[in-house]
Design a protein around this motif. Structure first.
Motif, PDB file in Angstrom:
ATOM      1  N   PHE A  56       0.821  -1.145  -0.050  1.00 36.58           N
ATOM      2  CA  PHE A  56       0.146  -0.031  -0.039  1.00 36.58           C
ATOM      3  C   PHE A  56       0.851   1.308   0.095  1.00 36.58           C
ATOM      4  O   PHE A  56       1.891   1.292   0.750  1.00 36.58           O
ATOM      5  CB  PHE A  56      -0.820   0.093   1.252  1.00 36.58           C
ATOM      6  N   VAL A  57       0.627   2.121  -0.894  1.00 40.88           N
ATOM      7  CA  VAL A  57       1.598   3.202  -1.198  1.00 40.88           C
ATOM      8  C   VAL A  57       0.916   4.521  -1.545  1.00 40.88           C
ATOM      9  O   VAL A  57      -0.561   4.579  -1.579  1.00 40.88           O
ATOM     10  CB  VAL A  57       2.488   3.137  -2.335  1.00 40.88           C
ATOM     11  N   PHE A  58       1.401   5.781  -1.409  1.00 38.38           N
ATOM     12  CA  PHE A  58       0.972   6.900  -1.780  1.00 38.38           C
ATOM     13  C   PHE A  58       1.110   6.998  -3.423  1.00 38.38           C
ATOM     14  O   PHE A  58       2.002   6.579  -3.740  1.00 38.38           O
ATOM     15  CB  PHE A  58       1.222   8.013  -1.113  1.00 38.38           C
ATOM     16  N   PRO A  59       0.119   7.592  -4.047  1.00 38.29           N
ATOM     17  CA  PRO A  59       0.135   7.850  -5.591  1.00 38.29           C
ATOM     18  C   PRO A  59       1.559   8.789  -5.735  1.00 38.29           C
ATOM     19  O   PRO A  59       1.784   9.697  -4.849  1.00 38.29           O
ATOM     20  CB  PRO A  59      -0.931   8.596  -6.033  1.00 38.29           C
ATOM     21  N   GLY A  60       2.347   8.518  -6.575  1.00 37.55           N
ATOM     22  CA  GLY A  60       3.552   9.312  -6.805  1.00 37.55           C
ATOM     23  C   GLY A  60       4.568   8.671  -8.124  1.00 37.55           C
ATOM     24  O   GLY A  60       4.311   7.430  -8.284  1.00 37.55           O
ATOM     25  N   GLY A  61       5.434   9.573  -8.391  1.00 41.28           N
ATOM     26  CA  GLY A  61       6.198   9.161  -9.270  1.00 41.28           C
ATOM     27  C   GLY A  61       7.374  10.063  -9.753  1.00 41.28           C
ATOM     28  O   GLY A  61       7.531  11.258  -9.113  1.00 41.28           O
ATOM     29  N   ARG A  62       8.219   9.946 -11.006  1.00 42.69           N
ATOM     30  CA  ARG A  62       9.299  10.773 -11.322  1.00 42.69           C
ATOM     31  C   ARG A  62       8.541  12.235 -11.861  1.00 42.69           C
ATOM     32  O   ARG A  62       7.475  12.188 -12.412  1.00 42.69           O
ATOM     33  CB  ARG A  62      10.094  10.147 -12.204  1.00 42.69           C
ATOM     34  N   VAL A  63       9.403  13.052 -11.604  1.00 40.54           N
ATOM     35  CA  VAL A  63       9.076  14.217 -12.334  1.00 40.54           C
ATOM     36  C   VAL A  63       9.500  14.306 -13.764  1.00 40.54           C
ATOM     37  O   VAL A  63      10.575  13.594 -14.185  1.00 40.54           O
ATOM     38  CB  VAL A  63      10.041  15.522 -11.812  1.00 40.54           C
ATOM     39  N   ASP A  64       8.395  14.818 -14.595  1.00 38.31           N
ATOM     40  CA  ASP A  64       8.514  14.834 -16.061  1.00 38.31           C
ATOM     41  C   ASP A  64       9.275  16.415 -16.559  1.00 38.31           C
ATOM     42  O   ASP A  64       8.851  17.262 -15.828  1.00 38.31           O
ATOM     43  CB  ASP A  64       7.447  14.628 -16.920  1.00 38.31           C
ATOM     44  N   LYS A  65       9.890  16.507 -17.370  1.00 36.06           N
ATOM     45  CA  LYS A  65      10.422  17.581 -17.964  1.00 36.06           C
ATOM     46  C   LYS A  65       9.513  18.548 -18.448  1.00 36.06           C
ATOM     47  O   LYS A  65       9.508  19.805 -18.155  1.00 36.06           O
ATOM     48  CB  LYS A  65      11.412  17.198 -19.235  1.00 36.06           C
ATOM     49  N   SER A  66       8.408  18.214 -18.817  1.00 31.44           N
ATOM     50  CA  SER A  66       7.151  19.003 -19.249  1.00 31.44           C
ATOM     51  C   SER A  66       6.276  19.736 -18.048  1.00 31.44           C
ATOM     52  O   SER A  66       5.372  20.543 -18.103  1.00 31.44           O
ATOM     53  CB  SER A  66       6.048  18.376 -19.956  1.00 31.44           C
ATOM     54  N   ASP A  67       6.818  19.022 -16.704  1.00 32.13           N
ATOM     55  CA  ASP A  67       5.772  19.472 -15.645  1.00 32.13           C
ATOM     56  C   ASP A  67       5.693  20.917 -15.133  1.00 32.13           C
ATOM     57  O   ASP A  67       4.776  21.634 -14.890  1.00 32.13           O
ATOM     58  CB  ASP A  67       6.319  18.570 -14.447  1.00 32.13           C
ATOM     59  N   LYS A 125      -5.962  24.019 -23.465  1.00 37.77           N
ATOM     60  CA  LYS A 125      -6.158  22.785 -23.893  1.00 37.77           C
ATOM     61  C   LYS A 125      -4.718  22.054 -23.455  1.00 37.77           C
ATOM     62  O   LYS A 125      -3.883  22.284 -23.937  1.00 37.77           O
ATOM     63  CB  LYS A 125      -6.434  22.447 -25.202  1.00 37.77           C
ATOM     64  N   LEU A 126      -5.064  20.993 -22.364  1.00 41.87           N
ATOM     65  CA  LEU A 126      -3.838  20.195 -22.004  1.00 41.87           C
ATOM     66  C   LEU A 126      -3.950  18.977 -22.719  1.00 41.87           C
ATOM     67  O   LEU A 126      -5.268  18.275 -22.816  1.00 41.87           O
ATOM     68  CB  LEU A 126      -3.803  20.294 -20.723  1.00 41.87           C
ATOM     69  N   GLU A 127      -2.908  18.172 -23.155  1.00 44.53           N
ATOM     70  CA  GLU A 127      -3.036  16.821 -23.748  1.00 44.53           C
ATOM     71  C   GLU A 127      -2.398  15.876 -22.542  1.00 44.53           C
ATOM     72  O   GLU A 127      -1.657  16.230 -21.567  1.00 44.53           O
ATOM     73  CB  GLU A 127      -2.374  16.911 -24.979  1.00 44.53           C
ATOM     74  N   GLY A 128      -2.090  14.489 -23.089  1.00 40.86           N
ATOM     75  CA  GLY A 128      -1.479  13.405 -22.410  1.00 40.86           C
ATOM     76  C   GLY A 128      -1.882  13.324 -21.102  1.00 40.86           C
ATOM     77  O   GLY A 128      -3.199  13.158 -20.699  1.00 40.86           O
ATOM     78  N   ALA A 129      -1.081  13.235 -20.019  1.00 39.39           N
ATOM     79  CA  ALA A 129      -1.555  13.097 -18.928  1.00 39.39           C
ATOM     80  C   ALA A 129      -2.433  13.908 -18.102  1.00 39.39           C
ATOM     81  O   ALA A 129      -2.985  13.978 -17.354  1.00 39.39           O
ATOM     82  CB  ALA A 129      -0.210  12.964 -17.807  1.00 39.39           C
ATOM     83  N   TRP A 130      -2.572  15.274 -18.982  1.00 35.65           N
ATOM     84  CA  TRP A 130      -3.247  16.177 -18.266  1.00 35.65           C
ATOM     85  C   TRP A 130      -4.629  16.536 -19.140  1.00 35.65           C
ATOM     86  O   TRP A 130      -5.550  17.307 -18.656  1.00 35.65           O
ATOM     87  CB  TRP A 130      -2.437  17.762 -18.466  1.00 35.65           C
ATOM     88  N   GLN A 131      -4.767  15.450 -19.836  1.00 33.81           N
ATOM     89  CA  GLN A 131      -6.207  15.837 -20.549  1.00 33.81           C
ATOM     90  C   GLN A 131      -7.396  15.716 -19.691  1.00 33.81           C
ATOM     91  O   GLN A 131      -8.452  16.341 -20.102  1.00 33.81           O
ATOM     92  CB  GLN A 131      -6.318  14.604 -21.604  1.00 33.81           C
ATOM     93  N   ALA A 132      -7.212  14.943 -18.612  1.00 32.31           N
ATOM     94  CA  ALA A 132      -8.567  14.907 -17.916  1.00 32.31           C
ATOM     95  C   ALA A 132      -8.894  16.249 -17.214  1.00 32.31           C
ATOM     96  O   ALA A 132     -10.082  16.455 -17.062  1.00 32.31           O
ATOM     97  CB  ALA A 132      -8.392  13.853 -16.718  1.00 32.31           C
ATOM     98  N   PHE A 133      -7.965  17.151 -17.129  1.00 33.31           N
ATOM     99  CA  PHE A 133      -8.293  18.337 -16.473  1.00 33.31           C
ATOM    100  C   PHE A 133      -8.950  19.198 -17.597  1.00 33.31           C
ATOM    101  O   PHE A 133      -9.843  19.927 -17.261  1.00 33.31           O
ATOM    102  CB  PHE A 133      -6.825  19.040 -16.311  1.00 33.31           C
ATOM    103  N   THR A 134      -8.594  19.154 -18.773  1.00 29.20           N
ATOM    104  CA  THR A 134      -9.062  19.745 -19.995  1.00 29.20           C
ATOM    105  C   THR A 134     -10.480  19.421 -20.041  1.00 29.20           C
ATOM    106  O   THR A 134     -11.533  20.105 -20.310  1.00 29.20           O
ATOM    107  CB  THR A 134      -8.406  19.608 -21.204  1.00 29.20           C
ATOM    108  N   GLU A 135     -11.006  18.218 -19.825  1.00 24.09           N
ATOM    109  CA  GLU A 135     -12.153  17.635 -20.071  1.00 24.09           C
ATOM    110  C   GLU A 135     -12.896  17.848 -19.134  1.00 24.09           C
ATOM    111  O   GLU A 135     -14.374  18.101 -19.163  1.00 24.09           O
ATOM    112  CB  GLU A 135     -12.098  16.203 -20.133  1.00 24.09           C
ATOM    113  N   ALA A 136     -12.469  18.210 -17.864  1.00 25.44           N
ATOM    114  CA  ALA A 136     -13.263  18.750 -16.676  1.00 25.44           C
ATOM    115  C   ALA A 136     -13.507  20.313 -16.724  1.00 25.44           C
ATOM    116  O   ALA A 136     -13.774  20.748 -15.756  1.00 25.44           O
ATOM    117  CB  ALA A 136     -12.698  17.912 -15.381  1.00 25.44           C
ATOM    118  N   GLY A 137     -12.803  20.965 -17.233  1.00 28.46           N
ATOM    119  CA  GLY A 137     -12.550  22.376 -17.481  1.00 28.46           C
ATOM    120  C   GLY A 137     -11.679  22.899 -16.089  1.00 28.46           C
ATOM    121  O   GLY A 137     -12.088  24.103 -15.733  1.00 28.46           O
TER     122      GLY A 137
END
Length: 246
Positions: A56-67, A125-137
């Motif tokens: 059992f862990v907390f969500p997380g991961g590496r920093v991306d260059k685009s962040d 408009k955000l794409e890729g990993a951020w697309q969910a944010f765009t879809e939710a406004g």
């Protein structure tokens, strides 16, 4: 069975690998304080993943260059930026921002829970990993994040991370993406658990260390950027606990 395989079977991490420079990573601990006992969100990792399988862990991961280039609804607080820039190696304000944004991205990717806010006008408009944010406004909103701890994986591990552990209140969740957590995903189950729950009994030792720090912070009342931030690292094969900026 090799020594490394035996270590994995026993729930231990192999420590015989060559030196790897730790990669910047971010973790988000979502906290629900609506009841007398605070609850935290943890996810159970798939048994087949390389890093901490079945834990059992907390969500997380590496920093991306685009962040650092992702537009946000509000900037990270200056006090949070200051905390992130403490310690060594020294990082820039843009790197501090990347760490906070990465925590939000990873949480949305792995749990489907997105911390964001509607902004005035039409959001870009955000794409890729951020697309969910765009879809939710929405745009990601790091303004409610607090730094709880920093930890570096010991030398000799096959994967090493320099992780900043953030926390945010569950009320900051603005959108939920369904179907992210399932039997074949990286996280196969999500659970809101009381601090001290049996779900956390088999957690990674560092997870327990960070939870202890969070519990102490929550016991003092509202979270504050002024609180000391512990830094867990290894020196001479022993774990050290320092305070960032001390």
């Amino acid at each position: 069975m090799t020594e490394a395989a035996a270590a994995v079977e026993q729930g231990k991490e192999a420590d015989h690998h060559p030196y790897f420079r730790p990669k910047d990573a971010a973790t988000l601990i979502l906290v629900d304080r609506s009841a007398a006992t605070p609850k935290v969100l943890v996810g159970k990792r798939h048994d087949k993943v390389v890093f901490m399988p079945g834990k059992f862990v907390f969500p997380g991961g590496r920093v991306d260059k685009s962040d650092n280039r992702v537009p946000v609804a509000a900037p990270i607080p200056k006090a949070l930026e200051d905390n992130l820039m403490k310690g060594s190696p020294k990082i820039t304000p843009s790197r501090a921002r990347s760490l906070a944004i990465a925590a939000i991205r990873e949480a949305c990717e792995e749990t489907g829970l997105c911390l964001g806010r509607r902004n005035d006008g039409k959001p870009p408009k955000l794409e890729g990993a951020w697309q969910a944010f765009t879809e939710a406004g929405l745009l990601p909103d790091p303004s409610g994040l607090f730094l709880i701890a920093r930890a570096i994986t010991p030398p000799g591990r096959v994967r090493r991370f320099d992780t900043r552990f953030f926390t945010a209140d569950a009320s900051a969740i603005a959108h939920r993406v369904e179907g992210v957590v399932h039997a074949e995903a990286e996280l196969v189950e999500l659970v809101w658990v009381d601090l001290g729950s049996k779900h956390l009994a088999d957690a990674h030792p560092m997870t327990k260390n960070v939870l202890n720090e969070l519990e102490k912070r929550l016991a003092t009342g509202p979270l504050s950027h002024d609180a000391p931030v512990p830094f867990f690292h290894f020196y001479g094969n022993k774990m050290q606990k320092d305070v960032l900026g001390a």
